[in-house]
Design a protein around this motif. Structure first.
Motif, PDB file in Angstrom:
ATOM      1  N   ASP A 382       0.974  -1.260  -0.063  1.00 60.48           N
ATOM      2  CA  ASP A 382       0.012  -0.198   0.158  1.00 60.48           C
ATOM      3  C   ASP A 382       0.838   1.420   0.063  1.00 60.48           C
ATOM      4  O   ASP A 382       0.607   2.095  -0.921  1.00 60.48           O
ATOM      5  CB  ASP A 382      -0.873   0.012   1.236  1.00 60.48           C
ATOM      6  N   SER A 386       1.595   3.876  -3.104  1.00 65.06           N
ATOM      7  CA  SER A 386       0.974   5.343  -3.328  1.00 65.06           C
ATOM      8  C   SER A 386       2.339   6.382  -3.592  1.00 65.06           C
ATOM      9  O   SER A 386       2.061   7.303  -4.210  1.00 65.06           O
ATOM     10  CB  SER A 386       0.625   5.585  -1.729  1.00 65.06           C
ATOM     11  N   ARG A 389       2.743   6.326  -7.597  1.00 64.64           N
ATOM     12  CA  ARG A 389       1.714   7.132  -8.071  1.00 64.64           C
ATOM     13  C   ARG A 389       2.452   8.714  -8.243  1.00 64.64           C
ATOM     14  O   ARG A 389       2.081   9.434  -9.153  1.00 64.64           O
ATOM     15  CB  ARG A 389       0.481   7.073  -7.573  1.00 64.64           C
ATOM     16  N   MET A 445       5.822   9.464   2.298  1.00 69.73           N
ATOM     17  CA  MET A 445       5.102  10.354   1.041  1.00 69.73           C
ATOM     18  C   MET A 445       5.763  11.729   0.918  1.00 69.73           C
ATOM     19  O   MET A 445       6.095  12.082  -0.250  1.00 69.73           O
ATOM     20  CB  MET A 445       3.402  10.524   1.496  1.00 69.73           C
TER      21      MET A 445
END
Length: 476
Positions: A382, A386, A389, A445
């Motif tokens: 997961d 993320s 992308r 992130m």
């Protein structure tokens, strides 16, 4: 040479002979040189995928133990590549100028220099292998396996450097097929050896037929040994082809000294030193990103490492085109054809940005599937999908940075690009990453948002420099 020939050798001869080349012929030659290099790069990515899936199947800790030292592996590999490039670019210019005897002399001298450098780098890596995982902030669960992996890698560095040297020399002579095929062989051997060394003896069922597969069960250590054995074997093949088979560079055509001359070393240093500084500073920045990510935990370390492997499916074709650009620009400038060198630069960058742009779209769509191929830990899948992308949007600009750098290297112009890379990495990526991870608390992130932003910035400034044309005046 028959004017208008569309064979690779015929088109390369047109560069050296000063014959006019149509735009179609320029595109055709760029594609002919790029495709074998791209296939070799893609095979390398397939190998990395299989490696990562083999180790990742053992658990997050095993994946993290390799991910922890991966940036340092890039540092050593990058410095080795920079050192070898200082000699291979000289060979490209000499072949373009039809000075094949002088080119073979550079090959001889480079072999001695690379032997000394490779032994030094190997001993240094062995010396720090026990301390490196601790310096990088690894926890007790992965320190020992990380240290062992890096120790084995360091031990085979002399063979890796000779493989890089021979591959670069053969490519700069215009032969992209042999280095590509041998690099594909290295990938195949690596997968085979890893399959036998990573896993223990086990029973496998295929189409209701059960049989026993013998294995050493060495885990992360087996992955390192498998890669090292593959590197050694292919190094032998690559050096044999360079010394005894290469049409332009085989050393049996004449005799010469293996002692590096002052002129050869001076030109090599002029090209390699900025590249080496760049590799050291930028890889140090990559290591610092590992230090930033490490406190986020083993899941983030594993997701970061595996996502980088997944992304390489997109950007490694750019490196294949960059290899072709280095050869084409180097031989064109060696032949005194600056206008043609500029054309090859534009064509190569256009192809690289187009291809990597398409790959970025595929990565955005298939990010979860790409991560699932390498690990069955859902939290890692997961998080990794993320960040992939996010990175997908930067791929065309990453292509611009990769291919234009290959153009500049072919021209022997490495000083200014060195400082541009360093400024972009340290001034944009690391500063923004630290703010997003440590101040705003976005976690992994934030690291990848910083990475994508920096790649867009770097690609833009490299495109501007190529367009202005200063690089074409700085060739050796």
């Amino acid at each position: 040479m028959v004017a208008g020939s569309n064979s690779k050798d015929g088109l390369l001869a047109m560069i050296r002979d000063g014959e006019h080349m149509s735009l179609r012929q320029q595109f055709l030659l760029t594609a002919q040189l790029s495709m074998p290099a791209i296939m070799a790069q893609l095979s390398s990515i397939v190998m990395q995928y299989i490696d990562a899936s083999m180790v990742g199947s053992l658990g997050a800790n095993e994946a993290a133990s390799i991910g922890l030292v991966s940036t340092t592996l890039w540092l050593f590999g990058g410095i080795s590549g920079a050192f070898c490039t200082g000699f291979s670019v000289q060979v490209a210019h000499l072949i373009g100028a039809k000075k094949n005897v002088e080119a073979r002399n550079i090959v001889r001298q480079s072999m001695t220099a690379c032997l000394v450098f490779g032994l030094f780098l190997s001993l240094f890596g062995i010396g720090i292998s026990s301390y490196l995982p601790i310096w990088l902030g690894g926890n007790e669960e992965i320190i020992m396996s990380s240290s062992t992996y890096f120790l084995i890698f360091s031990s085979c560095l002399p063979f890796l450097i000779f493989n890089i040297l021979a591959s670069g020399m053969i490519r700069c002579s215009g032969n992209m097929r042999i280095p590509s095929l041998l690099n594909i062989l290295m990938c195949v051997l690596d997968v085979i050896f890893n399959f036998l060394l990573i896993f223990p003896t086990r029973s496998v069922t295929v189409c209701d037929y059960a049989f026993t597969v013998h294995g050493a069960g060495l885990g992360v250590t087996g992955a390192a040994l498998g890669t090292a054995i593959a590197v050694v074997i292919v190094c032998m093949f690559m050096m044999h082809y360079l010394v005894f088979r290469s049409r332009e560079l085989k050393l049996t055509l004449d005799s010469g000294s293996f002692i590096p001359t002052k002129e050869c070393l001076h030109k090599a240093v002029k090209i390699s030193l900025p590249m080496g500084i760049q590799q050291f500073v930028m890889s140090s920045a990559h290591i610092l990103t590992t230090v930033i990510v490490a406190p986020l935990g083993n899941v983030s370390i594993a997701a970061n490492s595996l996502a980088i492997t997944a992304e390489s499916l997109c950007y490694m074709p750019g490196y294949g085109i960059a290899d072709a650009a280095t050869t084409l620009v180097g031989q064109s400038l060696g032949a005194g054809r600056r206008y043609l060198a500029r054309h090859f630069a534009y064509i190569s960058v256009f192809l690289g940005m187009s291809l990597m742009g398409c790959m970025g779209v595929l990565m955005f769509i298939a990010s979860e599937g790409m991560m699932s191929m390498m690990t069955n830990v859902q939290t890692v899948i997961d998080l990794g999908s993320s960040v992939l992308r996010i990175e997908a949007f930067a791929e065309p600009f990453f292509a611009a940075a990769i291919v234009t750098y290959g153009v500049f290297v072919g021209a022997g112009d490495t000083k200014t690009p060195c400082w541009m890379n360093i400024m972009s990495m340290w001034g944009v990526r690391l500063t923004l990453a630290w703010l997003l991870v440590n101040v705003f608390g976005i976690g992994l992130m934030g690291m990848w948002i910083a990475m994508a932003t920096e790649l867009c910035f770097r690609g833009t400034i490299f495109l501007l420099r190529m367009w202005r044309g200063g690089w074409i005046k700085n060739n050796i």
